[in-house]
Design a protein around this motif. Sequence first.
Motif: not given
Length: 361
Positions: A153-165
């Motif tokens: 699964y690919k992770i979008k760069q914008s989702q890195i900002n949503l990562m908890r901890n």
Amino acid sequence: LVGILIFFVSFFFLWQNEKNYVEELNVNKFILKNAKHIDSTSLNQENNNSLIYFTGIIQSNEDLEDEYKVKAENSLFLYRKVEIYQWLEKENIKKTKKPNGETVEEIFYTYHKDWVEGLVDSSNFVEKNHINPTNQTIYSKKLYSQNIKVGNYKIKQSQINLMRNKKIEILDNEDYSINFKDLNVKKHNSIYYISNNPSSPNIGDVRISYFYIPSNFDITIIGKQINNSITEYLINSPELTKEHSFFYFSNGSQTIETVIKILNSEINMKTWLMRGIFTFLMFIGLVLIFSPLHFLSSFIPILGGIFSGITTLISFFIALILSTATILIAYFRFRPILILYLVLIIIIFLAIKNKKEIKLK
């Protein structure tokens, strides 16, 4: 008038807070019931548009590098933070009570130096002898990997900002000061400075820090599968008053039960905080309502202060009683099943009591 407005508005906020509390718990209940656990290394197109969750190791084979050749190998994210040593202005208010009971406010300004990201405009300072620089030679910058994956699964760069901890670390693998060319940069304790003396900076000195998120650590994701990516899932349920979007992305391998337990704990904490804030808001409204009486009583020596203290105490207890009553009413209003249980308990109690009375006769 302001006090009356604050007083009544606090009831609305307390009521809405309880409504939101139940709504958010129902969202989490839906997630727990409907999220499908999958393996991140498999890619099943039958799960498209479904609510899924998985754990896995997040990876990137990309080296992130800025224009000064500062490099973070196999990283998800690289952040160059540029701060400038500048003057900051703070407004202070000093309240003085006159013998006639009138309160006078005096506004004065204090100044201190600190490291700030971005330029602070000193042209609007009250005291004009505190002057900040008006231009900078280097700016903050964020770089993201374009090739982030968890299994298939690919992770979008914008989702890195949503990562908890987030696992953010200081980049300190090499000394890149020579790469800054004409900026006269020095490295001191993992940080780069444009300064004659980093230990005792002057206004206009620059501090440059590098942070990054390495790859190869466990993560947990909950969301909607779209081919080989994960995005927000839109939740529609009879138990909800409106549509909700849900996406969870956190450092660490967690079961769905653990995730929901964490989210519910956060909701509980937020709800209690809001209860306290809105109860205090009600108290402030009552104090303002009684303020004309405080002013009149201030002309009476000794008794004025006692009266003021008593009305403040009364305001506190009224706010506590009314807010508690509002919370309890709202608690049952948004939990109809509890009302049914309560009615059932009352019916059983009355039936038992009636049966005992018949036996006694």
